[in-house]
Design a protein around this motif. Structure first.
Motif, PDB file in Angstrom:
ATOM      1  N   ALA A  27     -34.575  -4.121 -25.453  1.00 18.12           N
ATOM      2  CA  ALA A  27     -34.611  -3.347 -24.209  1.00 18.12           C
ATOM      3  C   ALA A  27     -33.461  -3.733 -23.279  1.00 18.12           C
ATOM      4  CB  ALA A  27     -35.938  -3.562 -23.490  1.00 18.12           C
ATOM      5  N   ARG A  28     -33.006  -2.741 -22.554  1.00 16.84           N
ATOM      6  CA  ARG A  28     -32.014  -2.917 -21.492  1.00 16.84           C
ATOM      7  C   ARG A  28     -32.446  -2.042 -20.328  1.00 16.84           C
ATOM      8  NH1 ARG A  28     -26.296  -2.492 -24.801  1.00 16.84           N
ATOM      9  NH2 ARG A  28     -26.642  -4.294 -26.132  1.00 16.84           N
ATOM     10  N   SER A  29     -31.798  -2.258 -19.187  1.00 10.97           N
ATOM     11  CA  SER A  29     -32.116  -1.437 -18.022  1.00 10.97           C
ATOM     12  C   SER A  29     -30.847  -1.094 -17.257  1.00 10.97           C
ATOM     13  CB  SER A  29     -33.104  -2.171 -17.105  1.00 10.97           C
ATOM     14  OG  SER A  29     -32.534  -3.350 -16.588  1.00 10.97           O
ATOM     15  N   ALA A  30     -30.940  -0.030 -16.472  1.00  6.20           N
ATOM     16  CA  ALA A  30     -29.804   0.431 -15.684  1.00  6.20           C
ATOM     17  C   ALA A  30     -30.322   1.276 -14.527  1.00  6.20           C
ATOM     18  CB  ALA A  30     -28.853   1.250 -16.548  1.00  6.20           C
ATOM     19  N   GLY A  31     -29.400   1.586 -13.605  1.00  5.91           N
ATOM     20  CA  GLY A  31     -29.748   2.411 -12.457  1.00  5.91           C
ATOM     21  C   GLY A  31     -28.828   3.607 -12.325  1.00  5.91           C
ATOM     22  N   THR A  32     -29.299   4.614 -11.628  1.00  5.16           N
ATOM     23  CA  THR A  32     -28.528   5.847 -11.450  1.00  5.16           C
ATOM     24  C   THR A  32     -27.646   5.819 -10.204  1.00  5.16           C
ATOM     25  OG1 THR A  32     -30.377   6.864 -10.262  1.00  5.16           O
ATOM     26  CG2 THR A  32     -30.234   7.262 -12.647  1.00  5.16           C
ATOM     27  N   SER A  33     -27.911   4.921  -9.274  1.00  2.78           N
ATOM     28  CA  SER A  33     -27.191   4.862  -7.999  1.00  2.78           C
ATOM     29  C   SER A  33     -25.828   4.185  -8.152  1.00  2.78           C
ATOM     30  CB  SER A  33     -28.031   4.084  -6.982  1.00  2.78           C
ATOM     31  OG  SER A  33     -27.278   3.783  -5.838  1.00  2.78           O
ATOM     32  N   ASP A  34     -24.903   4.553  -7.285  1.00  2.00           N
ATOM     33  CA  ASP A  34     -23.610   3.856  -7.235  1.00  2.00           C
ATOM     34  C   ASP A  34     -23.792   2.386  -6.872  1.00  2.00           C
ATOM     35  OD1 ASP A  34     -22.260   6.166  -7.867  1.00  2.00           O
ATOM     36  OD2 ASP A  34     -21.795   6.669  -5.783  1.00  2.00           O
ATOM     37  N   LYS A  35     -24.908   2.055  -6.237  1.00  2.87           N
ATOM     38  CA  LYS A  35     -25.193   0.677  -5.813  1.00  2.87           C
ATOM     39  C   LYS A  35     -26.045  -0.083  -6.826  1.00  2.87           C
ATOM     40  CE  LYS A  35     -24.900   1.899  -0.953  1.00  2.87           C
ATOM     41  NZ  LYS A  35     -25.564   1.919   0.340  1.00  2.87           N
ATOM     42  N   ALA A  36     -26.247   0.487  -7.996  1.00  3.99           N
ATOM     43  CA  ALA A  36     -27.093  -0.148  -9.012  1.00  3.99           C
ATOM     44  C   ALA A  36     -26.490  -1.459  -9.485  1.00  3.99           C
ATOM     45  CB  ALA A  36     -27.279   0.790 -10.197  1.00  3.99           C
ATOM     46  N   ARG A  37     -27.362  -2.403  -9.782  1.00  2.62           N
ATOM     47  CA  ARG A  37     -26.956  -3.714 -10.311  1.00  2.62           C
ATOM     48  C   ARG A  37     -26.210  -3.515 -11.625  1.00  2.62           C
ATOM     49  NH1 ARG A  37     -29.366  -7.384 -13.792  1.00  2.62           N
ATOM     50  NH2 ARG A  37     -31.044  -5.920 -14.146  1.00  2.62           N
ATOM     51  N   ILE A  38     -26.786  -2.738 -12.524  1.00  2.00           N
ATOM     52  CA  ILE A  38     -26.118  -2.285 -13.749  1.00  2.00           C
ATOM     53  C   ILE A  38     -26.192  -0.764 -13.712  1.00  2.00           C
ATOM     54  CG2 ILE A  38     -26.187  -2.200 -16.272  1.00  2.00           C
ATOM     55  CD1 ILE A  38     -27.540  -4.974 -16.162  1.00  2.00           C
ATOM     56  N   ARG A  39     -25.037  -0.124 -13.658  1.00  2.00           N
ATOM     57  CA  ARG A  39     -24.993   1.329 -13.508  1.00  2.00           C
ATOM     58  C   ARG A  39     -25.078   2.010 -14.868  1.00  2.00           C
ATOM     59  NH1 ARG A  39     -20.499   5.041 -10.660  1.00  2.00           N
ATOM     60  NH2 ARG A  39     -21.866   6.811 -10.371  1.00  2.00           N
ATOM     61  N   LEU A  40     -25.900   3.039 -14.945  1.00  5.86           N
ATOM     62  CA  LEU A  40     -26.066   3.801 -16.166  1.00  5.86           C
ATOM     63  C   LEU A  40     -24.727   4.402 -16.589  1.00  5.86           C
ATOM     64  CD1 LEU A  40     -27.974   4.945 -18.307  1.00  5.86           C
ATOM     65  CD2 LEU A  40     -28.390   6.871 -16.765  1.00  5.86           C
ATOM     66  N   ASN A  41     -24.423   4.290 -17.886  1.00  9.02           N
ATOM     67  CA  ASN A  41     -23.186   4.859 -18.412  1.00  9.02           C
ATOM     68  C   ASN A  41     -23.438   5.423 -19.811  1.00  9.02           C
ATOM     69  OD1 ASN A  41     -22.897   2.665 -20.362  1.00  9.02           O
ATOM     70  ND2 ASN A  41     -22.234   1.399 -18.648  1.00  9.02           N
ATOM     71  N   GLN A  42     -22.450   6.125 -20.329  1.00 10.90           N
ATOM     72  CA  GLN A  42     -22.611   6.770 -21.631  1.00 10.90           C
ATOM     73  C   GLN A  42     -22.798   5.749 -22.753  1.00 10.90           C
ATOM     74  OE1 GLN A  42     -22.822  10.280 -22.045  1.00 10.90           O
ATOM     75  NE2 GLN A  42     -23.700   9.525 -23.967  1.00 10.90           N
ATOM     76  N   LYS A  43     -22.177   4.598 -22.630  1.00  8.52           N
ATOM     77  CA  LYS A  43     -22.333   3.560 -23.657  1.00  8.52           C
ATOM     78  C   LYS A  43     -23.793   3.123 -23.781  1.00  8.52           C
ATOM     79  CE  LYS A  43     -20.469  -0.873 -25.142  1.00  8.52           C
ATOM     80  NZ  LYS A  43     -19.532  -1.957 -24.869  1.00  8.52           N
ATOM     81  N   LEU A  44     -24.461   2.931 -22.654  1.00  9.22           N
ATOM     82  CA  LEU A  44     -25.890   2.581 -22.685  1.00  9.22           C
ATOM     83  C   LEU A  44     -26.723   3.728 -23.256  1.00  9.22           C
ATOM     84  CD1 LEU A  44     -26.352   0.708 -19.289  1.00  9.22           C
ATOM     85  CD2 LEU A  44     -26.768  -0.227 -21.570  1.00  9.22           C
ATOM     86  N   MET A  45     -26.376   4.948 -22.884  1.00  9.77           N
ATOM     87  CA  MET A  45     -27.102   6.102 -23.421  1.00  9.77           C
ATOM     88  C   MET A  45     -26.930   6.193 -24.933  1.00  9.77           C
ATOM     89  SD  MET A  45     -28.844   7.614 -21.068  1.00  9.77           S
ATOM     90  CE  MET A  45     -29.241   9.134 -21.927  1.00  9.77           C
ATOM     91  N   ASP A  46     -25.737   5.921 -25.418  1.00  7.42           N
ATOM     92  CA  ASP A  46     -25.481   5.956 -26.862  1.00  7.42           C
ATOM     93  C   ASP A  46     -26.258   4.858 -27.584  1.00  7.42           C
ATOM     94  OD1 ASP A  46     -23.750   8.081 -26.455  1.00  7.42           O
ATOM     95  OD2 ASP A  46     -21.940   6.840 -26.559  1.00  7.42           O
ATOM     96  N   TRP A  47     -26.395   3.695 -26.941  1.00  5.26           N
ATOM     97  CA  TRP A  47     -27.112   2.553 -27.521  1.00  5.26           C
ATOM     98  C   TRP A  47     -28.610   2.849 -27.678  1.00  5.26           C
ATOM     99  CZ3 TRP A  47     -30.995  -0.252 -25.078  1.00  5.26           C
ATOM    100  CH2 TRP A  47     -31.399  -1.419 -25.724  1.00  5.26           C
ATOM    101  N   ALA A  48     -29.161   3.580 -26.732  1.00 10.14           N
ATOM    102  CA  ALA A  48     -30.613   3.777 -26.662  1.00 10.14           C
ATOM    103  C   ALA A  48     -31.140   4.754 -27.711  1.00 10.14           C
ATOM    104  CB  ALA A  48     -30.996   4.276 -25.276  1.00 10.14           C
ATOM    105  N   ASP A  49     -32.308   4.410 -28.247  1.00 16.69           N
ATOM    106  CA  ASP A  49     -33.050   5.334 -29.092  1.00 16.69           C
ATOM    107  C   ASP A  49     -34.045   6.132 -28.252  1.00 16.69           C
ATOM    108  OD1 ASP A  49     -31.935   4.510 -31.634  1.00 16.69           O
ATOM    109  OD2 ASP A  49     -33.097   2.663 -31.392  1.00 16.69           O
ATOM    110  N   VAL A  50     -34.635   5.456 -27.266  1.00 14.23           N
ATOM    111  CA  VAL A  50     -35.586   6.086 -26.353  1.00 14.23           C
ATOM    112  C   VAL A  50     -35.193   5.702 -24.935  1.00 14.23           C
ATOM    113  CG1 VAL A  50     -38.017   6.362 -25.715  1.00 14.23           C
ATOM    114  CG2 VAL A  50     -37.410   5.849 -28.081  1.00 14.23           C
ATOM    115  N   VAL A  51     -35.189   6.679 -24.038  1.00 17.34           N
ATOM    116  CA  VAL A  51     -34.831   6.455 -22.640  1.00 17.34           C
ATOM    117  C   VAL A  51     -36.078   6.686 -21.790  1.00 17.34           C
ATOM    118  CG1 VAL A  51     -33.370   7.189 -20.722  1.00 17.34           C
ATOM    119  CG2 VAL A  51     -32.455   7.189 -23.072  1.00 17.34           C
ATOM    120  N   PHE A  52     -36.454   5.663 -21.033  1.00 22.77           N
ATOM    121  CA  PHE A  52     -37.588   5.760 -20.113  1.00 22.77           C
ATOM    122  C   PHE A  52     -37.041   5.808 -18.694  1.00 22.77           C
ATOM    123  CE2 PHE A  52     -39.219   3.547 -23.820  1.00 22.77           C
ATOM    124  CZ  PHE A  52     -40.446   4.153 -24.037  1.00 22.77           C
ATOM    125  N   VAL A  53     -37.472   6.796 -17.926  1.00 24.28           N
ATOM    126  CA  VAL A  53     -37.078   6.892 -16.521  1.00 24.28           C
ATOM    127  C   VAL A  53     -38.318   6.726 -15.655  1.00 24.28           C
ATOM    128  CG1 VAL A  53     -35.057   8.326 -16.983  1.00 24.28           C
ATOM    129  CG2 VAL A  53     -37.250   9.419 -16.501  1.00 24.28           C
TER     130      VAL A  53
END
Length: 104
Positions: free
Chosen positions: A30-56
């Motif tokens: 598991a990994r986590s990310a945020g959608t905001s510009d101020k996110a600790r770890i910002r969501l990007n395409q690399k994370l999306m490519d890594w994921a099999d399932v995305v939980f929001v």
């Protein structure tokens, strides 16, 4: 092994708590990310490519993911958990554990 990605707004409370639930899990990573510009770890395409399932956490996160990223082949799950909890809050852990019972 499935790669699970948890998304909230700032990646401070909800999604890192969900990620922590899977630390050392035998079947899932598991990994986590945020959608905001101020996110600790910002969501990007690399994370999306890594994921099999995305939980929001909320529907607004789902909508942002669909707008910004190529995620057509990804399973996208809305947990519907409001931004009312601090990191590792016992009530948040209980809600996440119930919502993710099939994965834990």
């Amino acid at each position: 092994m499935s790669n699970l990605l948890f998304i909230c707004s700032k990646n401070q409370w909800r999604s890192p708590t969900a990620e922590l639930l899977f630390k050392g899990h035998l079947l899932h990573s598991a990994r986590s990310a945020g959608t905001s510009d101020k996110a600790r770890i910002r969501l990007n395409q690399k994370l999306m490519d890594w994921a099999d399932v995305v939980f929001v956490m909320e529907y607004k996160h789902r909508d942002l993911v669909k707008q910004r990223f190529a995620s057509n082949s990804k399973r996208l799950v809305v947990l519907n958990i409001p931004d009312d909890y601090q990191f590792n809050d016992p009530e948040l852990i209980e809600m996440l554990s119930a919502a993710l019972a099939d994965w834990l």
